[in-house]
Design a protein around this motif. Structure first.
Motif, PDB file in Angstrom:
ATOM      1  N   VAL A  26       0.854  -1.201   0.000  1.00 32.87           N
ATOM      2  CA  VAL A  26       0.000   0.000   0.000  1.00 32.87           C
ATOM      3  C   VAL A  26       0.885   1.244   0.000  1.00 32.87           C
ATOM      4  O   VAL A  26       0.661   2.175  -0.770  1.00 32.87           O
ATOM      5  N   GLN A  27       1.915   1.235   0.845  1.00 32.97           N
ATOM      6  CA  GLN A  27       2.825   2.386   0.894  1.00 32.97           C
ATOM      7  C   GLN A  27       3.530   2.570  -0.445  1.00 32.97           C
ATOM      8  O   GLN A  27       3.694   3.683  -0.923  1.00 32.97           O
ATOM      9  N   GLU A  28       3.952   1.473  -1.056  1.00 30.30           N
ATOM     10  CA  GLU A  28       4.602   1.564  -2.363  1.00 30.30           C
ATOM     11  C   GLU A  28       3.655   2.127  -3.411  1.00 30.30           C
ATOM     12  O   GLU A  28       4.059   2.951  -4.235  1.00 30.30           O
ATOM     13  N   ARG A  29       2.381   1.702  -3.380  1.00 29.56           N
ATOM     14  CA  ARG A  29       1.416   2.222  -4.349  1.00 29.56           C
ATOM     15  C   ARG A  29       1.150   3.699  -4.102  1.00 29.56           C
ATOM     16  O   ARG A  29       1.037   4.486  -5.047  1.00 29.56           O
ATOM     17  N   ASP A  31       3.290   5.838  -2.756  1.00 26.82           N
ATOM     18  CA  ASP A  31       4.501   6.538  -3.204  1.00 26.82           C
ATOM     19  C   ASP A  31       4.553   6.630  -4.727  1.00 26.82           C
ATOM     20  O   ASP A  31       4.919   7.667  -5.281  1.00 26.82           O
ATOM     21  N   SER A  32       4.169   5.555  -5.409  1.00 24.65           N
ATOM     22  CA  SER A  32       4.177   5.547  -6.881  1.00 24.65           C
ATOM     23  C   SER A  32       3.157   6.525  -7.448  1.00 24.65           C
ATOM     24  O   SER A  32       3.421   7.217  -8.425  1.00 24.65           O
ATOM     25  N   ALA A  33       1.969   6.586  -6.834  1.00 26.49           N
ATOM     26  CA  ALA A  33       0.936   7.523  -7.292  1.00 26.49           C
ATOM     27  C   ALA A  33       1.407   8.961  -7.084  1.00 26.49           C
ATOM     28  O   ALA A  33       1.266   9.813  -7.974  1.00 26.49           O
ATOM     29  N   TYR A  98      -7.086   3.219  -3.402  1.00 25.48           N
ATOM     30  CA  TYR A  98      -8.148   2.231  -3.235  1.00 25.48           C
ATOM     31  C   TYR A  98      -8.070   1.276  -4.411  1.00 25.48           C
ATOM     32  O   TYR A  98      -8.550   1.603  -5.500  1.00 25.48           O
ATOM     33  N   GLY A  99      -7.424   0.133  -4.201  1.00 26.54           N
ATOM     34  CA  GLY A  99      -7.280  -0.823  -5.295  1.00 26.54           C
ATOM     35  C   GLY A  99      -6.451  -0.231  -6.408  1.00 26.54           C
ATOM     36  O   GLY A  99      -5.304   0.155  -6.217  1.00 26.54           O
ATOM     37  N   ARG A 100      -7.049  -0.111  -7.582  1.00 24.73           N
ATOM     38  CA  ARG A 100      -6.343   0.409  -8.763  1.00 24.73           C
ATOM     39  C   ARG A 100      -6.607   1.900  -8.984  1.00 24.73           C
ATOM     40  O   ARG A 100      -6.258   2.444 -10.017  1.00 24.73           O
ATOM     41  N   GLN A 101      -7.235   2.559  -8.028  1.00 21.24           N
ATOM     42  CA  GLN A 101      -7.556   3.988  -8.138  1.00 21.24           C
ATOM     43  C   GLN A 101      -6.827   4.760  -7.042  1.00 21.24           C
ATOM     44  O   GLN A 101      -6.567   4.225  -5.966  1.00 21.24           O
ATOM     45  N   PHE A 112      -6.793  12.587  -9.824  1.00 19.93           N
ATOM     46  CA  PHE A 112      -7.220  11.203  -9.698  1.00 19.93           C
ATOM     47  C   PHE A 112      -6.409  10.374 -10.681  1.00 19.93           C
ATOM     48  O   PHE A 112      -6.081  10.842 -11.775  1.00 19.93           O
ATOM     49  N   LEU A 113      -6.078   9.156 -10.284  1.00 21.78           N
ATOM     50  CA  LEU A 113      -5.239   8.282 -11.098  1.00 21.78           C
ATOM     51  C   LEU A 113      -5.809   6.876 -11.133  1.00 21.78           C
ATOM     52  O   LEU A 113      -6.565   6.489 -10.247  1.00 21.78           O
ATOM     53  N   SER A 114      -5.415   6.140 -12.157  1.00 22.87           N
ATOM     54  CA  SER A 114      -5.697   4.711 -12.262  1.00 22.87           C
ATOM     55  C   SER A 114      -4.387   3.999 -12.533  1.00 22.87           C
ATOM     56  O   SER A 114      -3.491   4.538 -13.176  1.00 22.87           O
TER      57      SER A 114
END
Length: 142
Positions: A26-29, A31-33, A98-101, A112-114
Protein backbone atom coordinates in the motif's frame (compact mmCIF):
# COMPACT_ATOMS: atom_id res chain seq x y z
CA UNK A 1 -0.23 -35.23 15.39
CA UNK A 2 3.16 -33.76 16.06
CA UNK A 3 3.70 -33.09 12.34
CA UNK A 4 0.46 -31.11 12.19
CA UNK A 5 1.44 -28.90 15.11
CA UNK A 6 4.83 -28.21 13.56
CA UNK A 7 3.14 -26.90 10.42
CA UNK A 8 0.98 -24.40 12.27
CA UNK A 9 3.75 -21.97 13.26
CA UNK A 10 5.02 -22.00 9.67
CA UNK A 11 1.53 -21.27 8.37
CA UNK A 12 1.10 -18.51 10.92
CA UNK A 13 4.44 -17.00 9.88
CA UNK A 14 3.37 -17.10 6.22
CA UNK A 15 0.10 -15.30 7.05
CA UNK A 16 1.94 -12.65 9.07
CA UNK A 17 4.49 -12.16 6.32
CA UNK A 18 1.70 -11.75 3.75
CA UNK A 19 -0.07 -9.22 5.99
CA UNK A 20 3.12 -7.21 6.51
CA UNK A 21 3.92 -7.34 2.80
CA UNK A 22 0.42 -6.03 2.04
CA UNK A 23 1.06 -2.96 4.20
CA UNK A 24 4.32 -2.29 2.38
CA UNK A 25 2.55 -2.69 -0.92
CA UNK A 26 0.00 0.00 0.00
CA UNK A 27 2.82 2.39 0.89
CA UNK A 28 4.60 1.56 -2.36
CA UNK A 29 1.42 2.22 -4.35
CA UNK A 30 0.89 5.53 -2.52
CA UNK A 31 4.50 6.54 -3.20
CA UNK A 32 4.18 5.55 -6.88
CA UNK A 33 0.94 7.52 -7.29
CA UNK A 34 2.49 10.59 -5.64
CA UNK A 35 5.57 10.26 -7.87
CA UNK A 36 3.38 10.05 -10.99
CA UNK A 37 1.64 13.29 -9.96
CA UNK A 38 4.99 14.97 -9.27
CA UNK A 39 6.30 13.97 -12.72
CA UNK A 40 3.08 15.19 -14.37
CA UNK A 41 3.23 18.53 -12.58
CA UNK A 42 6.93 18.89 -13.39
CA UNK A 43 6.07 18.39 -17.07
CA UNK A 44 3.49 21.19 -16.78
CA UNK A 45 6.01 23.53 -15.13
CA UNK A 46 8.60 22.74 -17.82
CA UNK A 47 6.05 23.10 -20.65
CA UNK A 48 6.93 19.53 -21.68
CA UNK A 49 3.54 18.78 -23.21
CA UNK A 50 4.62 15.47 -24.76
CA UNK A 51 5.59 14.12 -21.33
CA UNK A 52 2.44 15.60 -19.77
CA UNK A 53 0.22 13.95 -22.36
CA UNK A 54 2.04 10.63 -21.88
CA UNK A 55 1.15 10.83 -18.16
CA UNK A 56 -2.58 10.98 -18.95
CA UNK A 57 -4.75 7.86 -19.08
CA UNK A 58 -5.81 7.04 -22.66
CA UNK A 59 -9.46 7.98 -22.07
CA UNK A 60 -8.46 11.26 -20.45
CA UNK A 61 -6.15 12.17 -23.32
CA UNK A 62 -8.91 11.29 -25.84
CA UNK A 63 -11.49 13.37 -23.97
CA UNK A 64 -9.12 16.37 -23.79
CA UNK A 65 -8.42 16.17 -27.52
CA UNK A 66 -12.09 15.78 -28.45
CA UNK A 67 -13.23 18.63 -26.21
CA UNK A 68 -10.51 21.02 -27.38
CA UNK A 69 -10.53 19.75 -30.97
CA UNK A 70 -6.73 19.86 -30.79
CA UNK A 71 -3.97 17.30 -30.28
CA UNK A 72 -3.14 16.74 -26.61
CA UNK A 73 0.19 18.56 -26.87
CA UNK A 74 -1.67 21.74 -27.89
CA UNK A 75 -4.75 21.24 -25.68
CA UNK A 76 -2.98 20.51 -22.38
CA UNK A 77 -1.36 23.96 -21.98
CA UNK A 78 -4.76 25.60 -22.57
CA UNK A 79 -6.55 23.44 -19.97
CA UNK A 80 -5.83 25.94 -17.19
CA UNK A 81 -4.39 23.39 -14.77
CA UNK A 82 -3.13 24.80 -11.45
CA UNK A 83 0.63 25.21 -11.25
CA UNK A 84 1.28 25.08 -14.98
CA UNK A 85 4.16 27.39 -15.81
CA UNK A 86 4.98 28.12 -12.15
CA UNK A 87 8.61 27.58 -11.14
CA UNK A 88 8.00 26.00 -7.72
CA UNK A 89 6.85 22.44 -7.13
CA UNK A 90 3.54 21.42 -5.59
CA UNK A 91 3.70 19.67 -2.27
CA UNK A 92 1.73 16.43 -1.97
CA UNK A 93 -0.36 16.53 1.20
CA UNK A 94 -2.70 13.52 0.88
CA UNK A 95 -2.55 10.26 -1.07
CA UNK A 96 -5.46 7.83 -0.96
CA UNK A 97 -5.16 4.52 -2.80
CA UNK A 98 -8.15 2.23 -3.23
CA UNK A 99 -7.28 -0.82 -5.29
CA UNK A 100 -6.34 0.41 -8.76
CA UNK A 101 -7.56 3.99 -8.14
CA UNK A 102 -5.87 6.86 -6.31
CA UNK A 103 -6.52 10.45 -5.27
CA UNK A 104 -3.57 12.77 -4.74
CA UNK A 105 -4.06 16.18 -3.15
CA UNK A 106 -1.38 18.85 -3.50
CA UNK A 107 -1.28 22.39 -2.22
CA UNK A 108 -2.80 23.58 -5.55
CA UNK A 109 -4.72 20.66 -7.06
CA UNK A 110 -6.51 17.37 -6.59
CA UNK A 111 -5.78 14.66 -9.15
CA UNK A 112 -7.22 11.20 -9.70
CA UNK A 113 -5.24 8.28 -11.10
CA UNK A 114 -5.70 4.71 -12.26
CA UNK A 115 -3.12 1.96 -12.26
CA UNK A 116 -2.16 0.66 -15.70
CA UNK A 117 0.40 -2.03 -16.62
CA UNK A 118 3.00 0.71 -17.19
CA UNK A 119 2.24 2.52 -13.92
CA UNK A 120 -0.12 5.18 -12.61
CA UNK A 121 -1.82 7.46 -15.15
CA UNK A 122 -3.74 10.69 -14.52
CA UNK A 123 -7.49 10.22 -15.10
CA UNK A 124 -8.51 13.69 -13.88
CA UNK A 125 -6.67 16.88 -12.93
CA UNK A 126 -7.56 20.40 -11.95
CA UNK A 127 -10.27 19.03 -9.67
CA UNK A 128 -12.15 21.09 -7.11
CA UNK A 129 -14.22 19.56 -4.36
CA UNK A 130 -17.89 20.47 -4.29
CA UNK A 131 -19.73 19.61 -1.05
CA UNK A 132 -22.35 16.93 -1.64
CA UNK A 133 -21.45 16.66 -5.32
CA UNK A 134 -18.74 15.03 -7.45
CA UNK A 135 -15.48 16.87 -7.98
CA UNK A 136 -15.41 19.38 -10.84
CA UNK A 137 -12.31 18.69 -12.97
CA UNK A 138 -10.74 20.72 -15.77
CA UNK A 139 -9.24 17.60 -17.41
CA UNK A 140 -11.01 14.27 -17.09
CA UNK A 141 -11.63 11.03 -18.93
CA UNK A 142 -14.94 9.96 -20.37
Amino acid sequence: MRGTRGARPGALAAVLLAALSGCGSVQEREDSAAAAVSRFQESLRASDTARGCAALAPGTRDELEQTAELPCTRALPDAGLPGAGLPEADDVSVVDVYGRQARVVTNRDTLFLSSFPGGWKITAAGCAERPGMPYQCLVKGG
